[in-house]
Design a protein around this motif. Structure first.
Motif, PDB file in Angstrom:
ATOM      1  N   SER A  56       0.840  -1.192   0.000  1.00  0.00           N
ATOM      2  CA  SER A  56       0.000   0.000   0.000  1.00  0.00           C
ATOM      3  C   SER A  56       0.870   1.234   0.000  1.00  0.00           C
ATOM      4  O   SER A  56       2.038   1.214   0.400  1.00  0.00           O
ATOM      5  CB  SER A  56      -0.911  -0.008   1.230  1.00  0.00           C
ATOM      6  OG  SER A  56      -1.498   1.247   1.455  1.00  0.00           O
ATOM      7  N   ASN A 104      -0.898  11.651  -1.516  1.00  0.00           N
ATOM      8  CA  ASN A 104      -1.963  10.655  -1.348  1.00  0.00           C
ATOM      9  C   ASN A 104      -1.825   9.945  -0.011  1.00  0.00           C
ATOM     10  O   ASN A 104      -2.810   9.728   0.712  1.00  0.00           O
ATOM     11  CB  ASN A 104      -1.912   9.657  -2.502  1.00  0.00           C
ATOM     12  CG  ASN A 104      -3.001   8.600  -2.420  1.00  0.00           C
ATOM     13  OD1 ASN A 104      -4.078   8.831  -1.848  1.00  0.00           O
ATOM     14  ND2 ASN A 104      -2.730   7.439  -2.989  1.00  0.00           N
ATOM     15  N   LYS A 105      -0.590   9.600   0.336  1.00  0.00           N
ATOM     16  CA  LYS A 105      -0.333   8.970   1.634  1.00  0.00           C
ATOM     17  C   LYS A 105      -0.688   9.917   2.776  1.00  0.00           C
ATOM     18  O   LYS A 105      -1.275   9.501   3.784  1.00  0.00           O
ATOM     19  CB  LYS A 105       1.140   8.560   1.711  1.00  0.00           C
ATOM     20  CG  LYS A 105       1.552   7.992   3.064  1.00  0.00           C
ATOM     21  CD  LYS A 105       3.016   7.557   3.047  1.00  0.00           C
ATOM     22  CE  LYS A 105       3.470   7.057   4.405  1.00  0.00           C
ATOM     23  NZ  LYS A 105       4.857   6.538   4.384  1.00  0.00           N
ATOM     24  N   ARG A 109      -4.533  10.038   3.110  1.00  0.00           N
ATOM     25  CA  ARG A 109      -5.149   8.782   3.551  1.00  0.00           C
ATOM     26  C   ARG A 109      -4.618   8.303   4.900  1.00  0.00           C
ATOM     27  O   ARG A 109      -5.359   7.680   5.668  1.00  0.00           O
ATOM     28  CB  ARG A 109      -4.924   7.700   2.491  1.00  0.00           C
ATOM     29  CG  ARG A 109      -5.623   7.963   1.175  1.00  0.00           C
ATOM     30  CD  ARG A 109      -5.257   6.926   0.136  1.00  0.00           C
ATOM     31  NE  ARG A 109      -5.585   5.581   0.587  1.00  0.00           N
ATOM     32  CZ  ARG A 109      -5.206   4.475  -0.061  1.00  0.00           C
ATOM     33  NH1 ARG A 109      -4.462   4.567  -1.160  1.00  0.00           N
ATOM     34  NH2 ARG A 109      -5.547   3.286   0.399  1.00  0.00           N
ATOM     35  N   PHE A 110      -3.333   8.570   5.167  1.00  0.00           N
ATOM     36  CA  PHE A 110      -2.727   8.076   6.406  1.00  0.00           C
ATOM     37  C   PHE A 110      -1.963   9.195   7.101  1.00  0.00           C
ATOM     38  O   PHE A 110      -0.733   9.121   7.251  1.00  0.00           O
ATOM     39  CB  PHE A 110      -1.781   6.907   6.102  1.00  0.00           C
ATOM     40  CG  PHE A 110      -2.385   5.810   5.277  1.00  0.00           C
ATOM     41  CD1 PHE A 110      -3.258   4.886   5.842  1.00  0.00           C
ATOM     42  CD2 PHE A 110      -2.093   5.709   3.919  1.00  0.00           C
ATOM     43  CE1 PHE A 110      -3.814   3.880   5.080  1.00  0.00           C
ATOM     44  CE2 PHE A 110      -2.646   4.699   3.150  1.00  0.00           C
ATOM     45  CZ  PHE A 110      -3.516   3.776   3.734  1.00  0.00           C
ATOM     46  N   ARG A 164       0.633   3.395   1.948  1.00  0.00           N
ATOM     47  CA  ARG A 164       0.913   3.622   3.374  1.00  0.00           C
ATOM     48  C   ARG A 164       2.387   3.376   3.682  1.00  0.00           C
ATOM     49  O   ARG A 164       2.961   4.010   4.573  1.00  0.00           O
ATOM     50  CB  ARG A 164       0.028   2.684   4.208  1.00  0.00           C
ATOM     51  CG  ARG A 164       0.318   2.681   5.697  1.00  0.00           C
ATOM     52  CD  ARG A 164      -0.395   1.522   6.377  1.00  0.00           C
ATOM     53  NE  ARG A 164      -0.181   1.539   7.819  1.00  0.00           N
ATOM     54  CZ  ARG A 164      -1.022   2.049   8.700  1.00  0.00           C
ATOM     55  NH1 ARG A 164      -2.170   2.582   8.285  1.00  0.00           N
ATOM     56  NH2 ARG A 164      -0.765   2.031   9.989  1.00  0.00           N
TER      57      ARG A 164
END
Length: 369
Positions: A55, A113-114, A117-118, A57
Motif C-alpha cells: 500500500s 496521497n499517503k 489517507r494516512f 501507506r
C-alpha cells in the motif's frame, strides 16, 4: 483463480495441518475452512491480504533520494559536456533531467496521497528521530531540480530555488530544535542526520550562479548554517559509528552520505569564492578518500536491496560534479580520468538501482510493510 477443494482427511491435509478447532483447519501455507466434509481455500481472502500488505501507506519518504540522485546525474553529465565538448553529453543530461522532474512529480503526488489517507503515519514518520531526517530529501530535490530547470528558464529557476530554500532551511530549524531538546539516543545518530546540514549547503550549490542581489546573502547564510551543522553532525555520527554497535544491514548503504559534506562543501565553497584554492582541494580529496573506503566496503559486503540504497546516489553525484570542477580548474590527465571514472560508477549505480526499484515495485515489495 478459483476455490480449491480438498477432501478432508487426505494425506495432504494431514501433513500440513497444525490444528483443527471448531470446524476450522489452519495449515502452514494457507487457511482451509471445513464445510460438509471438504476444506475450501479462500483465494479472495488471500488477494485481500496482499492488497493490504502492499500500500501507499508504506511509501518511504527516503525514496525522494532517487530524485536527488537522478538530478545529480543530470548535472554531472552537463559538466561532462563542458569537459569533453561533445553535444551528445548535453542531450543525455537534458533527458535525465526530464526523468528527474517526472519522478519528482510522481513521488510528490504519491506521498500527498499517503498524507491524505494516512496522516497519522506521516506524522509518526516526521517525528521519528531517524526517518524524520529523510524529509530533507524533498527540499534538496527541489533545489537540484531548480538547476535542471535553469537550462530552460532562469526565472523559473529562481522561483523553484526559493521554494527549495525555504523548505530546506525550515527542516534545518526543526532538526536543530530537536537536538537542543536533549536525550538523543546514540543509536539514532546515523548518517541520515547529515541531510539537514548538507541540505543547507545545497542552497549554495544550486544558487551560486543566481544573479539577484539578495540571493548572495541567502547563500552566505545557508553556507554558515550548513557548514557548521555538517561539521557537528559528522563528528557525532563518526563517534557513534566508532564507539557503538554497527548499523543495521539495511542502513549500511547510508554510510555513503558521509561523503556528502565534503563533496557538496567543495562545490558550495567554490561557488562562493569563485575559485578553486587549497582549502577546496582538501575538501575534494578527503571526500574522494571516504568514497573509496565506503564504496569498497559496500562492494565487498553488500546489504540487501531496499530504498535505503538510494542514499549512495546523491553523494556519488556530488563527488562526480566536484571532480569535473576540480579537473577543469587544475587540469591533468589523472584528474580527468578520476572524473570520468566517477561519472561511470555513478551512471552504472543509478541504472542498477533504478532496475532494482522498478522490479521491487512490480513485485509488490517496494510498498510492503
Amino acid at each position: 483463480m478459483g476455490t480449491t477443494l480438498v477432501p478432508f482427511g487426505t494425506n495432504r491435509n494431514r501433513s500440513h495441518t497444525r490444528r483443527c478447532r471448531r470446524g476450522r483447519i489452519q495449515t502452514s501455507n494457507h487457511k482451509l475452512y471445513l464445510n460438509n466434509g471438504v476444506c475450501m481455500e479462500s483465494a479472495q481472502a488471500s488477494r485481500a491480504m496482499t492488497a493490504r500488505a502492499s500500500s501507499v501507506r508504506h511509501l518511504p519518504i527516503g525514496l525522494f533520494g532517487s530524485v536527488m540522485s537522478v538530478a545529480g546525474l543530470s548535472l554531472a553529465w552537463r559538466l561532462a559536456n563542458k569537459a569533453y565538448g561533445d553535444h551528445a553529453h548535453i542531450a543525455v543530461s537534458n533527458t535525465i533531467g526530464v526523468v528527474a522532474l517526472a519522478l519528482f512529480v510522481v513521488l510528490t503526488l504519491s506521498y500527498l496521497n499517503k498524507l491524505v489517507r494516512f496522516p497519522d503515519v506521516v506524522k509518526l514518520e516526521f517525528s521519528h528521530p531517524v526517518i524524520g531526517s529523510f524529509f530533507g530529501t524533498v527540499g534538496i530535490s527541489i533545489l537540484l531540480l531548480s538547476s535542471v530547470i535553469g537550462s530552460y528558464s532562469t526565472s523559473a529557476q529562481l522561483v523553484v530555488w526559493t521554494i527549495g530554500t525555504v523548505a530546506t532551511l525550515a527542516l534545518s530549524v526543526v532538526m536543530m530544535s530537536r537536538l537542543l531538546n536533549g536525550n538523543a539516543a546514540p543509536a539514532t545518530m546515523v548518517p541520515a542526520w547529515l541531510i539537514a546540514g548538507v541540505g543547507s549547503l545545497d542552497i549554495v550549490v544550486t544558487g551560486g550562479a543566481l544573479a539577484s542581489g539578495w540571493t548572495h546573502e541567502v547563500n552566505l547564510f545557508a553556507a554558515a548554517v550548513g557548514g557548521v551543522s555538517a561539521v557537528v553532525f559528522f563528528i557525532l555520527i563518526l563517534s557513534r559509528l566508532i564507539h557503538h554497535e554497527p548499523l543495521a544491514a539495511a542502513m549500511r548503504p547510508s554510510k555513503m552520505i558521509l561523503v556528502a559534506p565534503f563533496a557538496v562543501g567543495f562545490i558550495a565553497y567554490v561557488n562562493l569564492v569563485q575559485r578553486v584554492d587549497m582549502f577546496a582541494a582538501l575538501l575534494f580529496y578527503f571526500g574522494l578518500f571516504l568514497f573509496a573506503i565506503i564504496f569498497y566496503r559496500l562492494l565487498v559486503k553488500p546489504a540487501p536491496f531496499s530504498p535505503a540504497w538510494w542514499g549512495i546516489g546523491f553523494p556519488m553525484a556530488a563527488l562526480s560534479n566536484a571532480a569535473f570542477m576540480y579537473s577543469a580548474a587544475v587540469g591533468g590527465k589523472g584528474l580527468a580520468l578520476i572524473a570520468a571514472l566517477l561519472l561511470f560508477l555513478l551512471t552504472a549505480s543509478i541504472a542498477v538501482l533504478s532496475c532494482r526499484t522498478v522490479h521491487a515495485l512490480l513485485t509488490g515489495r517496494l510498498l510492503s510493510a
